[in-house]
Design an enzyme around this catalytic site. Structure first.
Site, PDB file in Angstrom:
ATOM      1  N   PRO A 164       0.909  -1.277   0.035  1.00 38.62           N
ATOM      2  CA  PRO A 164      -0.222  -0.050   0.009  1.00 38.62           C
ATOM      3  C   PRO A 164       0.671   1.238  -0.089  1.00 38.62           C
ATOM      4  O   PRO A 164       1.702   1.296   0.769  1.00 38.62           O
ATOM      5  CB  PRO A 164      -0.813  -0.140   1.496  1.00 38.62           C
ATOM      6  N   THR A 165       0.499   1.826  -0.933  1.00 38.95           N
ATOM      7  CA  THR A 165       1.213   3.477  -1.119  1.00 38.95           C
ATOM      8  C   THR A 165       0.318   4.539  -1.182  1.00 38.95           C
ATOM      9  O   THR A 165      -0.178   4.618  -2.366  1.00 38.95           O
ATOM     10  CB  THR A 165       2.244   3.533  -2.079  1.00 38.95           C
ATOM     11  N   GLY A 166       0.150   5.286  -0.446  1.00 40.08           N
ATOM     12  CA  GLY A 166      -0.721   6.491  -0.494  1.00 40.08           C
ATOM     13  C   GLY A 166      -0.285   7.440  -1.471  1.00 40.08           C
ATOM     14  O   GLY A 166       0.856   7.604  -1.669  1.00 40.08           O
ATOM     15  N   SER A 220      -3.848   1.774  -0.598  1.00 40.75           N
ATOM     16  CA  SER A 220      -3.759   2.519   0.619  1.00 40.75           C
ATOM     17  C   SER A 220      -5.228   3.280   0.903  1.00 40.75           C
ATOM     18  O   SER A 220      -5.801   3.437   0.219  1.00 40.75           O
ATOM     19  CB  SER A 220      -2.671   3.407   0.319  1.00 40.75           C
ATOM     20  N   TYR A 242      -5.971   2.689   7.747  1.00 37.56           N
ATOM     21  CA  TYR A 242      -5.541   3.568   8.746  1.00 37.56           C
ATOM     22  C   TYR A 242      -6.432   3.654   9.879  1.00 37.56           C
ATOM     23  O   TYR A 242      -7.792   3.933   9.291  1.00 37.56           O
ATOM     24  CB  TYR A 242      -4.840   4.767   8.657  1.00 37.56           C
ATOM     25  N   THR A 300      -2.478  -1.176   9.615  1.00 34.73           N
ATOM     26  CA  THR A 300      -1.013  -0.656   9.680  1.00 34.73           C
ATOM     27  C   THR A 300      -0.999  -0.215  10.963  1.00 34.73           C
ATOM     28  O   THR A 300      -1.462   0.749  11.359  1.00 34.73           O
ATOM     29  CB  THR A 300      -0.675   0.570   8.762  1.00 34.73           C
ATOM     30  N   LYS A 303       0.579  -4.975   9.666  1.00 42.18           N
ATOM     31  CA  LYS A 303       1.723  -4.492   9.100  1.00 42.18           C
ATOM     32  C   LYS A 303       2.279  -3.577   9.882  1.00 42.18           C
ATOM     33  O   LYS A 303       1.836  -2.568  10.317  1.00 42.18           O
ATOM     34  CB  LYS A 303       1.326  -3.802   7.580  1.00 42.18           C
ATOM     35  N   HIS A 349       7.906   0.746   7.620  1.00 41.00           N
ATOM     36  CA  HIS A 349       7.120   1.733   6.753  1.00 41.00           C
ATOM     37  C   HIS A 349       8.255   2.386   5.759  1.00 41.00           C
ATOM     38  O   HIS A 349       8.320   3.432   5.345  1.00 41.00           O
ATOM     39  CB  HIS A 349       6.640   2.906   7.591  1.00 41.00           C
ATOM     40  N   ARG A 397      10.166   5.390   7.233  1.00 38.65           N
ATOM     41  CA  ARG A 397       9.450   6.679   6.870  1.00 38.65           C
ATOM     42  C   ARG A 397       8.707   7.043   8.313  1.00 38.65           C
ATOM     43  O   ARG A 397       8.454   8.081   8.637  1.00 38.65           O
ATOM     44  CB  ARG A 397       8.244   6.874   6.055  1.00 38.65           C
ATOM     45  N   ARG A 454       8.712   1.674  -2.699  1.00 35.28           N
ATOM     46  CA  ARG A 454       9.080   2.431  -3.568  1.00 35.28           C
ATOM     47  C   ARG A 454       9.432   1.926  -5.142  1.00 35.28           C
ATOM     48  O   ARG A 454       9.366   2.631  -5.934  1.00 35.28           O
ATOM     49  CB  ARG A 454      10.299   3.034  -3.242  1.00 35.28           C
TER      50      ARG A 454
HETATM   51  C1  LIG Z   1       5.107   7.559  -0.787  1.00 36.63           C
HETATM   52  C2  LIG Z   1       5.058   6.180   0.045  1.00 36.63           C
HETATM   53  C3  LIG Z   1       3.328   6.395   0.598  1.00 36.63           C
HETATM   54  C4  LIG Z   1       3.207   5.123   1.405  1.00 36.63           C
HETATM   55  N1  LIG Z   1       1.930   5.208   1.945  1.00 36.63           N
HETATM   56  C5  LIG Z   1       1.619   4.102   2.731  1.00 36.63           C
HETATM   57  C6  LIG Z   1       0.295   3.787   3.269  1.00 36.63           C
HETATM   58  O1  LIG Z   1      -0.561   4.782   2.874  1.00 36.63           O
HETATM   59  N2  LIG Z   1      -0.090   2.901   4.067  1.00 36.63           N
HETATM   60  C7  LIG Z   1       1.025   1.783   4.597  1.00 36.63           C
HETATM   61  O2  LIG Z   1       0.706   0.914   5.074  1.00 36.63           O
HETATM   62  N3  LIG Z   1       2.087   1.989   4.206  1.00 36.63           N
HETATM   63  C8  LIG Z   1       2.453   3.043   3.211  1.00 36.63           C
HETATM   64  N4  LIG Z   1       3.766   3.089   2.814  1.00 36.63           N
HETATM   65  C9  LIG Z   1       4.711   2.264   3.194  1.00 36.63           C
HETATM   66  C10 LIG Z   1       4.710   1.061   2.389  1.00 36.63           C
HETATM   67  O3  LIG Z   1       3.681   0.292   2.200  1.00 36.63           O
HETATM   68  C11 LIG Z   1       6.069   0.122   2.664  1.00 36.63           C
HETATM   69  O4  LIG Z   1       5.840  -0.556   3.864  1.00 36.63           O
HETATM   70  C12 LIG Z   1       7.415   0.623   2.093  1.00 36.63           C
HETATM   71  O5  LIG Z   1       7.272   1.619   1.283  1.00 36.63           O
HETATM   72  C13 LIG Z   1       8.372  -0.448   2.004  1.00 36.63           C
HETATM   73  O6  LIG Z   1       9.397  -0.116   1.784  1.00 36.63           O
HETATM   74  P1  LIG Z   1      10.165   0.256   0.333  1.00 36.63           P
HETATM   75  O7  LIG Z   1       9.540   1.756  -0.182  1.00 36.63           O
HETATM   76  O8  LIG Z   1      11.833   0.393   0.543  1.00 36.63           O
HETATM   77  O9  LIG Z   1       9.878  -0.819  -0.544  1.00 36.63           O
HETATM   78  C14 LIG Z   1       4.126   4.039   2.007  1.00 36.63           C
HETATM   79  C15 LIG Z   1       5.431   4.368   1.228  1.00 36.63           C
HETATM   80  C16 LIG Z   1       5.841   5.476   0.556  1.00 36.63           C
HETATM   81  C17 LIG Z   1       7.368   5.188   0.011  1.00 36.63           C
END
Ligand SMILES: Cc1cc2nc3c(=O)[nH]c(=O)nc-3n(C[C@H](O)[C@H](O)[C@H](O)COP(=O)(O)O)c2cc1C
Length: 381
Positions: free
Chosen positions: A78-80, A107, A130, A156, A251, A275, A278, A330
């Site tokens: 999931p990536t917002g 996400s 969330y 998460t 997660k 995460h 982050r 990413r």
């Molecule tokens: C721009 C961005 C937005 C993200 N948004 C969410 C999200 O909305 N919900 C969530 O559980 N994880 C979110 N994540 C975390 C990712 O699901 C994941 O845990 C993390 O990107 C894994 O690391 P990697 O980017 O090195 O693969 C986000 C990560 C990035 C980079």
């Protein structure tokens, strides 16, 4: 797209197309970015001890993920805010994941709605939720996902409050965008991206429409997590388990005894995750936390890991250390930013091809043959 041979090539292409502030939002981590870098560095501390003279002419990459067949042990995590990279970017990633035959997790902060994804993506889909201070809003999202037929719910848990992402503060980055003189110049210097945003219409956090707690709910980055409920705890999770009818995935854990407790609570999978660096800077690298979690779970649930996966060989290492599958964040975002659905598909196919080649070079013909004996620890200066 074919010119991009690696996830790093896609990252460079994303860097060229995106305004600096948007690129930094996806690329960056919290504070000193020690965990962001640590996630990657952990993979270098393991080297392969390859097997030879095995018949690897036709390796079988397939597996099952939470009871459904998957073409390989990979999940589009999931990536917002993917829609801020490319119009309807979440849909681009969902479609690429479907075409490859792997699960996709939507996400909470997506720019495509729960129902839209369900109508268009026919593969395995999960909804990541969330928990907001307005609990009934989160309950409503979960009910929508259940009604729309999502196979899995991802909760998460590494986000009680927003991480301190200094790049975003420095860049004055927020969603909706702030039009400061510096940002406007940044946007103007990246006309291909700017035009696509104008043509596609300003992206909205579609699933947060109607959220009434505060008028800045749509603002991520500098105020990220402001509306999340930091009091969310075990009893609340237990209630979600009771209410959610299908697979439950938690997660963002690193501790083995929490993994045990999640299994006891009835979770179907845990994701060892920080995460992507982050949130808590200084958190343990996920690959280092994985073996103890996998031992604690002992096959009673599935164990996934994410953070820093940029190569198919990283996937093999994660599986060797006990993961059933890995998530990427990413990697697909860089692909999407570089070329929409083609770019997301390119990112996934690069990982698939590297994974296949790495399996062959390690003398493993099936995913189940990837074990701890494939790795030796390596000192990295
Ligand atoms: C721009 C961005 C937005 C993200 N948004 C969410 C999200 O909305 N919900 C969530 O559980 N994880 C979110 N994540 C975390 C990712 O699901 C994941 O845990 C993390 O990107 C894994 O690391 P990697 O980017 O090195 O693969 C986000 C990560 C990035 C980079």
């Amino acid at each position: 797209m074919e010119r991009s041979r690696s996830i790093d090539d896609l990252r460079n292409a994303a860097r060229r197309r995106l305004p600096r502030s948007v690129f930094d939002f996806i690329d960056g981590g919290a504070e000193d970015e020690a965990t962001l870098l640590g996630n990657r560095a952990a993979y270098r501390r393991h080297s392969f001890l390859p097997k030879t003279l095995a018949d690897v002419a036709a390796p079988d990459l397939s597996t099952t993920i939470l009871g459904r067949p998957a073409a390989l042990p990979l999940i589009a995590g999931p990536t917002g805010a993917s829609g801020f990279l490319w119009p309807r970017g979440d849909l681009a990633i969902a479609a690429a994941a479907h075409d490859l035959g792997i699960p996709f997790a939507l996400s909470t902060s997506a720019s495509v709605s729960i129902e839209d994804i369900a109508a268009r993506a026919s593969g395995a889909i999960w909804f990541q939720c969330y928990i907001f201070k307005q609990r009934d809003f989160s309950d409503g999202l979960i009910a929508r996902a259940a009604k729309a037929g999502y196979d899995g719910l991802v909760i998460t848990v590494d986000f009680p409050v927003g991480g301190n992402r200094e790049r975003d503060f420095r860049n004055d980055f927020s969603i909706p965008f702030k039009y400061t003189a510096r940002n406007v110049t940044d946007f103007a210097l990246h006309p291909r991206w700017a035009l696509s945003m104008v043509r596609g219409g300003t992206p909205q956090l579609e699933n947060l429409r109607g959220f009434s707690a505060s008028n800045d709910v749509g603002t991520v980055a500098s105020s990220v997590g402001r509306n999340y409920d930091a009091s969310f705890s075990w009893d609340d999770l237990s209630r979600i388990r009771d209410a959610w009818p299908r697979k439950l995935i938690v997660k963002g854990i690193a501790r083995p005894e929490e993994a045990e407790r999640l299994v006891a609570l009835g979770c179907d999978a845990v994701v060892v995750s920080n995460h992507g660096g982050r949130q808590l800077d200084g958190a343990v690298a996920t690959l280092d936390a994985l073996p103890a979690v996998a031992r604690a779970v002992a096959g009673r649930a599935e164990v996934f890991v994410d953070g820093g996966i940029r190569r198919g060989s990283d996937m093999v290492k994660a599986l060797a250390l006990g993961a059933n599958a890995v998530l990427v964040g990413r990697a697909t975002l860089f692909g999407t930013a570089a070329g929409g659905q083609d770019g997301a598909a390119r990112a996934l196919s690069i990982l698939r091809d590297e994974f296949r080649r790495c399996m062959q070079l390690c003398g493993t013909a099936r995913v189940s043959e990837i074990g701890r004996d494939l790795l030796v620890p390596t000192d990295v200066p």
